[in-house]
Design an enzyme around this catalytic site. Structure first.
Site, mmCIF file in Angstrom:
data_model
loop_
_atom_site.group_PDB
_atom_site.id
_atom_site.type_symbol
_atom_site.label_atom_id
_atom_site.label_comp_id
_atom_site.label_asym_id
_atom_site.label_seq_id
_atom_site.Cartn_x
_atom_site.Cartn_y
_atom_site.Cartn_z
ATOM 1 N N LYS A 176 22.998 -80.917 -82.460
ATOM 2 C CA LYS A 176 24.303 -81.376 -81.980
ATOM 3 C C LYS A 176 24.266 -81.535 -80.465
ATOM 4 O O LYS A 176 24.775 -82.516 -79.919
ATOM 5 C CB LYS A 176 25.406 -80.402 -82.422
ATOM 6 C CG LYS A 176 25.679 -80.516 -83.919
ATOM 7 C CD LYS A 176 26.567 -79.416 -84.473
ATOM 8 C CE LYS A 176 26.600 -79.533 -85.999
ATOM 9 N NZ LYS A 176 27.342 -78.470 -86.664
ATOM 10 N N GLN A 196 30.042 -73.059 -85.123
ATOM 11 C CA GLN A 196 29.027 -73.275 -86.160
ATOM 12 C C GLN A 196 29.239 -72.289 -87.317
ATOM 13 O O GLN A 196 29.321 -71.084 -87.111
ATOM 14 C CB GLN A 196 27.629 -73.111 -85.545
ATOM 15 C CG GLN A 196 26.489 -73.417 -86.498
ATOM 16 C CD GLN A 196 26.470 -74.863 -86.967
ATOM 17 O OE1 GLN A 196 26.685 -75.789 -86.205
ATOM 18 N NE2 GLN A 196 26.229 -75.062 -88.249
ATOM 19 N N ASP A 243 35.490 -80.831 -86.003
ATOM 20 C CA ASP A 243 34.877 -80.695 -87.328
ATOM 21 C C ASP A 243 35.822 -81.192 -88.430
ATOM 22 O O ASP A 243 35.405 -81.414 -89.561
ATOM 23 C CB ASP A 243 34.530 -79.219 -87.600
ATOM 24 C CG ASP A 243 33.039 -78.946 -87.467
ATOM 25 O OD1 ASP A 243 32.248 -79.905 -87.575
ATOM 26 O OD2 ASP A 243 32.679 -77.770 -87.231
#
Ligand code: NAP
Length: 281
Positions: free
Chosen positions: A52, A96, A119
């Site tokens: 990422k 995460q 997200d």
């Protein structure tokens, strides 16, 4: 001969387009910043986080990295998120997953400001998607729509079957297909006659989490098959939820594993970060 939907190439095209948008924003004095939080040092998570950050660097998004110890308390993590919520320089916050067991994931997701939820997991983002309002969209299903569109697969009016109803793939996938005017069926572990149900699909999306489960008996001749699964087979080779070799002669198009859905997920995270500028206006 079936067409192979090349997620690697499509994700590169998309990242190059995003790079241009980021440069345009920069020319207007707007810098995009993503805060990435990892708790503990789970190996797979570290690889994802690394990828990422690399994608941010490629596109020109500034990334802030927070690597917290495994024994970080829930309170400490929530405090950091609140600090980032209040920081106007930060456009996106990504925690995460999975988190260590002593931390409540739902609480963490709900603490992220919905306007920074790149997200797309916050209940506000999920709600916005289901009622057709502007908001962040879960990256994997969002990437699948992009794959279908960019590979020239018509969605409007098509019979789509999604196998799997998870919050991050199956459910948002069904909402997105509906938004594109498909007729959508969602199958899961209680579905009766799964083969018959799956065989109705012009577009079959498989997010079942079982290696090579879907063979040609689940697939209508000429269907488009999207394989979301990612596993290692007995020879430690990557494979999907679909038995690719068995299904290939029967489909009109299919995503491979690796190189199909996987590369799109990070590209769509980048798209969400760029979209954040508009969403936050
Ligand atoms: P998940 O949370 O485990 O959900 C699996 C779904 O499949 C559930 O809804 C389950 O039904 C259903 N299912 C399981 N066995 C079934 C059966 N025999 N018949 C019909 N339905 C069945 O998985 P997920 O998070 O959605 O992920 C799915 C796969 O995609 C995994 O392999 C994951 O690693 C992969 N993935 C890849 C990416 C990527 O970027 N490429 C991103 C996310 C996930 P119930 O709800 O009834 O239990």
């Amino acid at each position: 001969m079936a067409k192979i939907i090349d997620g690697k190439q499509i994700s590169m095209e998309l990242k190059d387009e995003l790079k241009e948008r980021v440069a345009e924003y920069r020319a207007q004095g707007i810098e995009i910043t993503l805060a990435v939080i990892q708790v503990g040092n789970d190996k797979a998570s570290s690889v994802y986080v690394g990828n990422k950050k690399k994608a941010c660097e490629y596109i020109g998004i500034h990334s802030l990295s927070y690597e917290l110890e495994e024994d970080t308390t829930e309170e400490e993590l929530l405090e950091l998120i609140q600090k980032l919520n209040g920081d106007d320089r930060v456009n996106g916050i990504l925690v995460q997953l999975p988190l260590p067991e002593h931390i409540d994931e739902d609480k963490v997701i709900e603490t992220i400001d919905a306007k920074k939820d790149v997200d797309g997991f916050h209940p506000m983002s999920v709600g916005a998607l289901s009622i057709g309002k502007k908001g962040f969209i879960s990256c994997t299903p969002y990437g699948i729509i992009e794959l279908l569109q960019r590979s020239g697969t018509e969605i409007d009016g098509k019979e789509c079957v999604v196998i799997g109803r998870s919050n991050i793939v199956g459910k948002p996938m069904s909402m997105l297909l509906l938004r594109e005017n498909a007729t959508v069926t969602v199958a899961h572990s209680h579905t009766k006659n799964l083969k018959e149900v799956a065989k109705r699909a012009d577009i079959l999306i498989v997010a079942i989490g079982r290696p090579q489960f879907i063979d040609h008996e689940y697939v209508k001749e000429g269907a488009v098959v999207i394989d979301v699964g990612i596993h290692r087979d007995d020879n430690n080779k990557l494979c999907g939820d679909v038995n690719y070799e068995d299904v290939f002669p029967h489909v009109s198009a299919i995503t491979p594993v690796p190189g199909g859905v996987g590369p799109m997920t990070i590209a769509m995270l980048m798209k969400n970060c760029v979209n954040a500028v508009e969403i936050q206006k």
